[in-house]
Design a protein around this motif. Structure first.
Motif, PDB file in Angstrom:
ATOM      1  N   HIS A 154       6.375 -84.192-109.029  1.00 25.81           N
ATOM      2  CA  HIS A 154       5.197 -85.048-108.902  1.00 25.81           C
ATOM      3  C   HIS A 154       3.995 -84.360-108.256  1.00 25.81           C
ATOM      4  O   HIS A 154       2.864 -84.833-108.410  1.00 25.81           O
ATOM      5  CB  HIS A 154       5.546 -86.298-108.085  1.00 25.81           C
ATOM      6  CG  HIS A 154       6.636 -87.116-108.690  1.00 25.81           C
ATOM      7  ND1 HIS A 154       7.954 -87.028-108.271  1.00 25.81           N
ATOM      8  CD2 HIS A 154       6.615 -88.027-109.693  1.00 25.81           C
ATOM      9  CE1 HIS A 154       8.696 -87.859-108.990  1.00 25.81           C
ATOM     10  NE2 HIS A 154       7.913 -88.481-109.864  1.00 25.81           N
ATOM     11  N   SER A 155       4.194 -83.279-107.525  1.00 27.11           N
ATOM     12  CA  SER A 155       3.097 -82.659-106.775  1.00 27.11           C
ATOM     13  C   SER A 155       2.674 -81.349-107.425  1.00 27.11           C
ATOM     14  O   SER A 155       3.478 -80.670-108.080  1.00 27.11           O
ATOM     15  CB  SER A 155       3.510 -82.397-105.323  1.00 27.11           C
ATOM     16  OG  SER A 155       4.009 -83.582-104.722  1.00 27.11           O
ATOM     17  N   THR A 156       1.412 -80.995-107.210  1.00 29.51           N
ATOM     18  CA  THR A 156       0.869 -79.744-107.741  1.00 29.51           C
ATOM     19  C   THR A 156       0.087 -79.026-106.648  1.00 29.51           C
ATOM     20  O   THR A 156      -0.680 -79.644-105.911  1.00 29.51           O
ATOM     21  CB  THR A 156      -0.074 -80.009-108.931  1.00 29.51           C
ATOM     22  OG1 THR A 156       0.623 -80.751-109.932  1.00 29.51           O
ATOM     23  CG2 THR A 156      -0.570 -78.701-109.527  1.00 29.51           C
ATOM     24  N   VAL A 157       0.308 -77.710-106.547  1.00 25.69           N
ATOM     25  CA  VAL A 157      -0.424 -76.886-105.598  1.00 25.69           C
ATOM     26  C   VAL A 157      -1.109 -75.768-106.372  1.00 25.69           C
ATOM     27  O   VAL A 157      -0.475 -75.062-107.156  1.00 25.69           O
ATOM     28  CB  VAL A 157       0.511 -76.270-104.523  1.00 25.69           C
ATOM     29  CG1 VAL A 157      -0.294 -75.401-103.568  1.00 25.69           C
ATOM     30  CG2 VAL A 157       1.251 -77.357-103.769  1.00 25.69           C
ATOM     31  N   LYS A 158      -2.408 -75.631-106.145  1.00 24.15           N
ATOM     32  CA  LYS A 158      -3.165 -74.588-106.820  1.00 24.15           C
ATOM     33  C   LYS A 158      -4.039 -73.863-105.808  1.00 24.15           C
ATOM     34  O   LYS A 158      -4.549 -74.479-104.875  1.00 24.15           O
ATOM     35  CB  LYS A 158      -4.054 -75.182-107.931  1.00 24.15           C
ATOM     36  CG  LYS A 158      -3.290 -75.869-109.054  1.00 24.15           C
ATOM     37  CD  LYS A 158      -4.263 -76.442-110.067  1.00 24.15           C
ATOM     38  CE  LYS A 158      -3.517 -77.135-111.205  1.00 24.15           C
ATOM     39  NZ  LYS A 158      -4.470 -77.738-112.193  1.00 24.15           N
ATOM     40  N   THR A 159      -4.198 -72.568-106.024  1.00 25.89           N
ATOM     41  CA  THR A 159      -5.162 -71.844-105.191  1.00 25.89           C
ATOM     42  C   THR A 159      -6.552 -72.164-105.696  1.00 25.89           C
ATOM     43  O   THR A 159      -6.769 -72.401-106.891  1.00 25.89           O
ATOM     44  CB  THR A 159      -4.918 -70.328-105.261  1.00 25.89           C
ATOM     45  OG1 THR A 159      -4.976 -69.904-106.625  1.00 25.89           O
ATOM     46  CG2 THR A 159      -3.555 -69.974-104.668  1.00 25.89           C
ATOM     47  N   SER A 160      -7.498 -72.178-104.776  1.00 29.30           N
ATOM     48  CA  SER A 160      -8.858 -72.568-105.120  1.00 29.30           C
ATOM     49  C   SER A 160      -9.827 -71.657-104.400  1.00 29.30           C
ATOM     50  O   SER A 160      -9.633 -71.352-103.223  1.00 29.30           O
ATOM     51  CB  SER A 160      -9.113 -74.028-104.719  1.00 29.30           C
ATOM     52  OG  SER A 160     -10.465 -74.379-104.891  1.00 29.30           O
ATOM     53  N   SER A 161     -10.850 -71.231-105.081  1.00 31.98           N
ATOM     54  CA  SER A 161     -11.862 -70.403-104.442  1.00 31.98           C
ATOM     55  C   SER A 161     -12.641 -71.225-103.442  1.00 31.98           C
ATOM     56  O   SER A 161     -13.222 -72.257-103.777  1.00 31.98           O
ATOM     57  CB  SER A 161     -12.809 -69.818-105.486  1.00 31.98           C
ATOM     58  OG  SER A 161     -13.913 -69.214-104.857  1.00 31.98           O
ATOM     59  N   CYS A 162     -12.636 -70.780-102.194  1.00 34.36           N
ATOM     60  CA  CYS A 162     -13.378 -71.506-101.162  1.00 34.36           C
ATOM     61  C   CYS A 162     -14.862 -71.554-101.488  1.00 34.36           C
ATOM     62  O   CYS A 162     -15.564 -72.501-101.126  1.00 34.36           O
ATOM     63  CB  CYS A 162     -13.170 -70.856 -99.795  1.00 34.36           C
ATOM     64  SG  CYS A 162     -11.500 -71.063 -99.159  1.00 34.36           S
ATOM     65  N   TYR A 163     -15.365 -70.525-102.197  1.00 30.40           N
ATOM     66  CA  TYR A 163     -16.786 -70.493-102.510  1.00 30.40           C
ATOM     67  C   TYR A 163     -17.161 -71.578-103.522  1.00 30.40           C
ATOM     68  O   TYR A 163     -18.288 -72.034-103.571  1.00 30.40           O
ATOM     69  CB  TYR A 163     -17.159 -69.115-103.061  1.00 30.40           C
ATOM     70  CG  TYR A 163     -17.025 -68.018-102.043  1.00 30.40           C
ATOM     71  CD1 TYR A 163     -17.987 -67.871-101.038  1.00 30.40           C
ATOM     72  CD2 TYR A 163     -15.947 -67.143-102.060  1.00 30.40           C
ATOM     73  CE1 TYR A 163     -17.871 -66.868-100.080  1.00 30.40           C
ATOM     74  CE2 TYR A 163     -15.830 -66.149-101.118  1.00 30.40           C
ATOM     75  CZ  TYR A 163     -16.793 -66.001-100.128  1.00 30.40           C
ATOM     76  OH  TYR A 163     -16.673 -65.020 -99.182  1.00 30.40           O
ATOM     77  N   GLU A 164     -16.182 -71.991-104.355  1.00 33.31           N
ATOM     78  CA  GLU A 164     -16.451 -73.018-105.340  1.00 33.31           C
ATOM     79  C   GLU A 164     -16.361 -74.416-104.735  1.00 33.31           C
ATOM     80  O   GLU A 164     -16.794 -75.386-105.344  1.00 33.31           O
ATOM     81  CB  GLU A 164     -15.457 -72.902-106.502  1.00 33.31           C
ATOM     82  CG  GLU A 164     -15.594 -71.617-107.317  1.00 33.31           C
ATOM     83  CD  GLU A 164     -14.517 -71.505-108.380  1.00 33.31           C
ATOM     84  OE1 GLU A 164     -13.687 -72.431-108.462  1.00 33.31           O
ATOM     85  OE2 GLU A 164     -14.521 -70.521-109.134  1.00 33.31           O
ATOM     86  N   THR A 165     -15.782 -74.529-103.559  1.00 32.61           N
ATOM     87  CA  THR A 165     -15.568 -75.858-102.988  1.00 32.61           C
ATOM     88  C   THR A 165     -16.477 -76.107-101.795  1.00 32.61           C
ATOM     89  O   THR A 165     -17.382 -76.908-101.852  1.00 32.61           O
ATOM     90  CB  THR A 165     -14.097 -76.010-102.577  1.00 32.61           C
ATOM     91  OG1 THR A 165     -13.736 -74.920-101.723  1.00 32.61           O
ATOM     92  CG2 THR A 165     -13.199 -76.032-103.795  1.00 32.61           C
ATOM     93  N   ASP A 166     -16.267 -75.414-100.712  1.00 28.41           N
ATOM     94  CA  ASP A 166     -17.089 -75.595 -99.519  1.00 28.41           C
ATOM     95  C   ASP A 166     -16.929 -74.365 -98.650  1.00 28.41           C
ATOM     96  O   ASP A 166     -15.843 -74.071 -98.165  1.00 28.41           O
ATOM     97  CB  ASP A 166     -16.643 -76.853 -98.763  1.00 28.41           C
ATOM     98  CG  ASP A 166     -17.673 -77.266 -97.721  1.00 28.41           C
ATOM     99  OD1 ASP A 166     -18.277 -76.364 -97.110  1.00 28.41           O
ATOM    100  OD2 ASP A 166     -17.870 -78.468 -97.536  1.00 28.41           O
ATOM    101  N   THR A 167     -18.027 -73.644 -98.468  1.00 28.78           N
ATOM    102  CA  THR A 167     -17.948 -72.388 -97.720  1.00 28.78           C
ATOM    103  C   THR A 167     -17.568 -72.614 -96.266  1.00 28.78           C
ATOM    104  O   THR A 167     -17.136 -71.680 -95.588  1.00 28.78           O
ATOM    105  CB  THR A 167     -19.302 -71.659 -97.771  1.00 28.78           C
ATOM    106  OG1 THR A 167     -20.325 -72.548 -97.305  1.00 28.78           O
ATOM    107  CG2 THR A 167     -19.637 -71.239 -99.195  1.00 28.78           C
ATOM    108  N   LYS A 168     -17.679 -73.833 -95.762  1.00 33.87           N
ATOM    109  CA  LYS A 168     -17.296 -74.121 -94.384  1.00 33.87           C
ATOM    110  C   LYS A 168     -15.800 -73.917 -94.168  1.00 33.87           C
ATOM    111  O   LYS A 168     -15.362 -73.664 -93.044  1.00 33.87           O
ATOM    112  CB  LYS A 168     -17.677 -75.549 -94.014  1.00 33.87           C
ATOM    113  CG  LYS A 168     -19.173 -75.788 -93.925  1.00 33.87           C
ATOM    114  CD  LYS A 168     -19.479 -77.224 -93.536  1.00 33.87           C
ATOM    115  CE  LYS A 168     -20.985 -77.446 -93.452  1.00 33.87           C
ATOM    116  NZ  LYS A 168     -21.296 -78.855 -93.100  1.00 33.87           N
TER     117      LYS A 168
END
Length: 479
Positions: free
Chosen positions: A121-135
């Motif tokens: 049921h769960s999914t984990v993905k790596t995500s670019s911090c620059y695409e989301t929130d640089t904070k």
């Protein structure tokens, strides 16, 4: 507060609760454990696997995440990200945590919940911090504990064995990072170990030991004499074999690399100052008594026992510390002065070229800013009733204390005064603290550094020799 991406909104970790349907969260991974297996109670003979990690999305909030399942799924998931990566988690199960029980082995978090991941049921993905929130990136450099709540290395050593087994926070700079060592236990389990040496304004050498792959991989990214770490919840122990205090990374530990705090900035300034003044690495390699607490050295050896002990530690990198009740049997301080005093570079403290009197090590430093200074560099023989240790290293301030004079005072002595000084020290029964390391390039195969040499108390010395004599028997002295 909720974070947004181009496709969806994420729930802030502080807003999670068990009744929230199909939540999605994002955070930077600040801690992670190794994968481990355990017997599956429902399927006898099979195993389930698990690992945990901690994510953070704000200054004040972070949460533990636990994953359980088949070996292939768990190992694949664990290998998909590391500490420092940003991850998005879709549809985790939000569950209340039993703080007292769970925080015994997991990082202490401000959340009263934990997240559970399901393979189905769960999914984990790596995500670019620059695409989301640089904070999110800046959160990697903020300790999870009060930045003022830590022990200096000197405090730990000063408190000694009273801290044995305690869980503490440590702020320190990285002196050196050892190579990972791999081994197989008696029950066929594979393991690994990596030792990092730390230092700060109060102590020049303090070991912290990593036993798991995650912390070892993190340590391999640290730059000696440049990196500062804030290690929260490390276990402090007294190492009986080495007679010193150590720290160990455990499952509760979260390490913040290069923290952005006022306290860390002071330590960064200290590192810079040491680099400018030089000599930090030389102080480690030729460790004087100033970086070893002599009170922690209690094991007494005869020369014969020490040689036997050295054979037992063959292949190990850790030095051996101890005490010998004996005497200096060779001390050629009235011979060639080059065998007694050497010039060192004031920048890096390494021995300089005798012919040119210039340093070839710190070649990137302007010659105009270099200078040299004189330092004792003496080879002595140490003898007791069982044998002799040849070519032992007596140097720097330990040599000054043993001889009772500074280098400059020694240089003013006439030859007959130097000979008289030699015979004041030769054959006098002494209490000698030492450090031994295996060194194939050293002439005897053992590099012995004298950490202290003072006249022995007659009662203390005779009692120790009596006890050792019962163990070794009466043997002839070997020269």
């Amino acid at each position: 507060m909720a974070y947004s991406s181009s496709t969806r909104d994420f729930v802030a970790l502080s807003d999670l609760h068990p009744n929230l349907a199909h939540p999605s969260v994002i955070g930077v991974v600040i801690g992670k454990t190794d994968v481990r297996g355990f017997p599956d109670r429902k399927n006898i003979g099979s195993e389930r696997y698990t690992f945990s990690f901690t994510i953070r999305d704000s200054l004040t909030y972070f949460i533990n995440v636990h994953s359980w399942g088949r070996e292939d799924y768990i190992r694949s998931l664990s290998q998909s990200f590391r500490v420092g990566d940003c991850v998005t988690i879709e549809n985790p199960l939000v569950q209340s945590k039993e703080a007292e029980r769970e925080e015994k082995f997991n990082p202490v978090t401000p959340s009263c919940y934990k997240l559970l991941l399901s393979e189905n049921h769960s999914t984990v993905k790596t995500s670019s911090c620059y695409e989301t929130d640089t904070k999110l990136l800046s959160l990697l450099h903020l300790p999870v504990k009060d930045p003022q709540d830590y022990y200096s290395l000197g405090d730990i050593i000063a408190n000694g064995q009273s801290l044995d087994g305690r869980i503490l926070n440590v702020l320190a700079a990285v002196m050196s990072v050892g190579e990972p060592k791999y081994f197989t236990t008696s029950d066929k389990r594979k393991g690994q170990r990596c030792e990092v040496k730390l230092y700060d304004e109060t102590e020049m050498s303090f070991p912290i030991i990593c036993w798991d792959n995650e912390s070892i991989q993190l340590a391999q990214s640290w730059i000696p004499r440049e990196t500062v770490i804030f290690a929260s919840d490390v276990r402090i122990n007294f190492d009986k074999f080495r007679n010193c205090m150590t720290a160990t990374v455990i499952s509760k530990t979260i390490i913040t690399t290069n923290p952005e705090t006022a306290e860390a900035n002071v330590l960064f300034s200290f590192i810079k100052e040491c680099a400018q003044l030089g000599g930090l690495h030389d102080k480690m390699d030729e460790q004087s008594k100033g970086s070893v607490n002599l009170e922690t050295i209690v094991d007494v050896y005869t020369v014969e026992q020490l040689k036997e002990k050295a054979l037992q530690i063959d292949g190990k990198l850790e030095p051996l510390y101890g005490i010998i009740y004996g005497y200096i049997s060779t001390l050629d301080i009235d011979d060639n002065i080059s065998k007694v005093i050497r010039n060192r570079c004031s920048i890096c403290r390494f021995i300089v070229n005798e012919m040119s009197n210039t340093c070839t090590f710190c070649s990137d430093v302007s010659p105009d800013s270099k200078s040299t200074f004189a330092s004792f560099d003496i080879l002595v023989d140490l003898t007791d009733h069982t044998g002799t240790l040849y070519s032992c290293y007596l140097s720097d301030c330990v040599a000054e204390e043993t001889l009772g004079c500074t280098v400059h005072e020694f240089l003013t002595l006439a030859d007959d005064k130097k000979t008289a000084l030699k015979w004041q020290i030769l054959l006098e029964r002494s209490k000698i603290y030492f450090k031994v390391t295996l060194s194939p390039n050293w002439r005897t195969g053992l590099k012995v550094n004298v950490l202290s040499c003072k006249l022995a108390d007659p009662t203390e010395g005779s009692q120790s020799q009596s006890l050792l004599g019962k163990e070794t028997g009466n043997k002839r002295l070997h020269y």
